[in-house]
Design an enzyme around this catalytic site. Structure first.
Site, PDB file in Angstrom:
ATOM      1  N   ASP A   1      35.933 -31.539  -0.793  1.00 16.02           N
ATOM      2  CA  ASP A   1      37.196 -30.813  -0.864  1.00 16.02           C
ATOM      3  C   ASP A   1      37.830 -30.749   0.529  1.00 16.02           C
ATOM      4  O   ASP A   1      38.996 -31.101   0.736  1.00 16.02           O
ATOM      5  CB  ASP A   1      36.906 -29.401  -1.398  1.00 16.02           C
ATOM      6  CG  ASP A   1      38.168 -28.648  -1.760  1.00 16.02           C
ATOM      7  OD1 ASP A   1      39.256 -29.250  -1.750  1.00 16.02           O
ATOM      8  OD2 ASP A   1      38.069 -27.448  -2.056  1.00 16.02           O
TER       9      ASP A   1
ATOM     10  N   TYR B   1      30.360 -24.679  -5.587  1.00 15.91           N
ATOM     11  CA  TYR B   1      31.345 -24.433  -6.639  1.00 15.91           C
ATOM     12  C   TYR B   1      30.691 -23.978  -7.936  1.00 15.91           C
ATOM     13  O   TYR B   1      31.357 -23.855  -8.949  1.00 15.91           O
ATOM     14  CB  TYR B   1      32.179 -25.686  -6.887  1.00 15.91           C
ATOM     15  CG  TYR B   1      33.188 -25.918  -5.786  1.00 15.91           C
ATOM     16  CD1 TYR B   1      32.754 -26.239  -4.508  1.00 15.91           C
ATOM     17  CD2 TYR B   1      34.552 -25.790  -6.005  1.00 15.91           C
ATOM     18  CE1 TYR B   1      33.647 -26.437  -3.479  1.00 15.91           C
ATOM     19  CE2 TYR B   1      35.454 -25.991  -4.981  1.00 15.91           C
ATOM     20  CZ  TYR B   1      34.998 -26.313  -3.718  1.00 15.91           C
ATOM     21  OH  TYR B   1      35.894 -26.502  -2.698  1.00 15.91           O
TER      22      TYR B   1
ATOM     23  N   ASP C   1      29.230 -32.436  10.853  1.00 20.43           N
ATOM     24  CA  ASP C   1      30.016 -31.951  12.002  1.00 20.43           C
ATOM     25  C   ASP C   1      30.330 -33.110  12.958  1.00 20.43           C
ATOM     26  O   ASP C   1      31.483 -33.309  13.360  1.00 20.43           O
ATOM     27  CB  ASP C   1      29.330 -30.766  12.721  1.00 20.43           C
ATOM     28  CG  ASP C   1      27.815 -30.871  12.789  1.00 20.43           C
ATOM     29  OD1 ASP C   1      27.255 -31.799  12.171  1.00 20.43           O
ATOM     30  OD2 ASP C   1      27.182 -30.054  13.463  1.00 20.43           O
TER      31      ASP C   1
ATOM     32  N   LYS D   1      24.633 -32.008   5.632  1.00 20.96           N
ATOM     33  CA  LYS D   1      24.109 -31.040   6.602  1.00 20.96           C
ATOM     34  C   LYS D   1      22.635 -30.794   6.258  1.00 20.96           C
ATOM     35  O   LYS D   1      22.176 -29.654   6.153  1.00 20.96           O
ATOM     36  CB  LYS D   1      24.957 -29.758   6.513  1.00 20.96           C
ATOM     37  CG  LYS D   1      24.818 -28.816   7.675  1.00 20.96           C
ATOM     38  CD  LYS D   1      25.478 -29.278   8.950  1.00 20.96           C
ATOM     39  CE  LYS D   1      25.125 -28.373  10.098  1.00 20.96           C
ATOM     40  NZ  LYS D   1      25.564 -28.857  11.409  1.00 20.96           N
TER      41      LYS D   1
END
Ligand code: NAD
Length: 343
Positions: A231, A125, A207, A172
């Protein structure tokens, strides 16, 4: 009795509708609030020529707290997101979004009681995008130790104050070794260095974490996430408990706080009088409790408790808007709550 001046930003799309219903319920509940209305988003673009007027920011700096409706952001082109700007300009670094089952809303899972805590100021962002050459573009993911440490510290404090047992960081870092790698290292370090080892902690690759979440969300307590993951997972978690109409949120910094629902301006239903005002109202309840905690005004806690009891009762009585399977409009639902506010 002290009256607290709060900046009200009605926002775009369904924003003004849910804001009107919310302020009506707050007034009926005797919340000691005075609204200072300012604009942001498309509404401000039309009236002031910019999406986030300095006046709106100054008003929040002066009163410290705002209640905000959703603001539209054009997709693909056009101006930078008002929400991203607001969070950065006021350094509202922690987004907190509680996700709980509510009475009268049947869902696949029972006993969901999660809190999503999202880093609100950096990551993808940062809005730093470049055209390298025709047909090749980049987007920069920014992570700083400063922001990673302070959101971790905020999350552990929150866990301790609320008697929460566990923080799970989803990441991740197997791929983004530097950025996400730093995020998890900072969380681990803060837990050790600041003495939070009584709060359980684990790290899950996102994931696999998403799969575990949709298999059984009750196995999680607090999710601590960088900006984009926060988000995405907020909306995913909204689906566990009835959708975006029932997920409140707060954007908190050291000096200012802006309370707003997780949902957007819902252009598909704007102007129809059918939007669910509950998410914004629940955000206002969080705001009242925040005022009670930070300004020691117990009348705000009382109003918050009365509103909470009223919406739990209304939902149990089957008084619901359409997104929850009912047939009430925005204002009708607000009236059903007002009828149930205890004396
Ligand atoms: P959205 O949250 O506005 O809508 C998604 C779906 O949920 C729609 O079908 C909508 O009708 C429904 N919905 C949302 N809130 C509801 C409510 N209170 N009652 C009943 N149904 C509700 O998401 P979107 O369509 O992806 O985004 C629309 C606009 O909102 C975009 O411009 C986006 O940038 C903006 N947005 C703003 C914020 C914010 O201001 N904080 C947050 C998210 C999206």
């Amino acid at each position: 009795m002290t009256t607290h001046q709060i900046v009200l930003i009605p926002g775009d799309g369904i924003g003004p509708e849910v804001a009107a219903a919310t302020t009506r319920v707050l007034k009926a509940a005797g919340a000691p609030l005075e609204w200072i209305e300012h604009h942001a988003g498309v509404a401000a673009l039309q009236s002031a020529g910019e999406v986030l007027p300095e006046q709106t920011l100054d008003a929040i700096r002066e009163r410290h707290i705002a209640l905000k409706g959703p603001c539209t952001t054009p997709v693909g082109t056009g101006f930078t997101s008002v929400n991203v700007q607001l969070r950065k300009r006021l350094d509202l670094y922690a987004a907190v979004r509680p996700v709980r089952n509510l009475p009268g809303i049947p869902t696949r899972f029972q006993n969901v009681d999660l809190v999503v805590i999202r880093e609100n100021t950096e990551g993808l962002y940062s809005g730093i995008e470049n055209v390298v050459t025709k047909g090749v573009v980049t987007s920069l993911k920014v992570a700083t130790e400063h922001a990673s440490r302070r959101i971790a510290r905020w999350a552990f404090h929150y866990a301790r104050e609320r008697g929460r047992k566990k923080i799970t960081v989803m990441h991740k870092a197997n791929i983004m070794k530097l950025t996400d790698g730093m995020f998890i290292r900072c969380a681990r370090e803060i837990r050790e260095q600041d003495g939070f080892t009584d709060i359980d902690y684990d790290e899950v690759i996102i994931d696999a974490g998403c799969m575990r979440l949709v298999q059984d969300p009750t196995q999680f307590d607090i999710l601590l996430l960088e900006n984009l993951y926060g988000d995405v997972l907020s909306d995913l978690c909204a689906g566990f408990v009835g959708g975006l109409g029932v997920i409140p949120g707060a954007n908190i910094g050291d000096e200012y706080s802006v309370f707003e629902a997780v949902h957007g301006s819902a252009p598909d239903i704007a102007g129809k009088g059918i939007a669910n005002p509950l998410a914004l109202l629940m955000s206002a309840v969080m705001m009242l409790n925040h005022i009670a905690d930070t300004r020691h005004d117990e009348s705000c806690r009382d109003s918050a408790a009365r509103i909470r009891q009223a919406y739990n009762q209304a939902l149990s009585d089957g008084q619901k808007t359409r997104d929850l399977g009912g047939n009430l409009g925005t204002e009708q639902f607000a009236s059903a709550l007002i009828d149930r506010l205890g004396g």
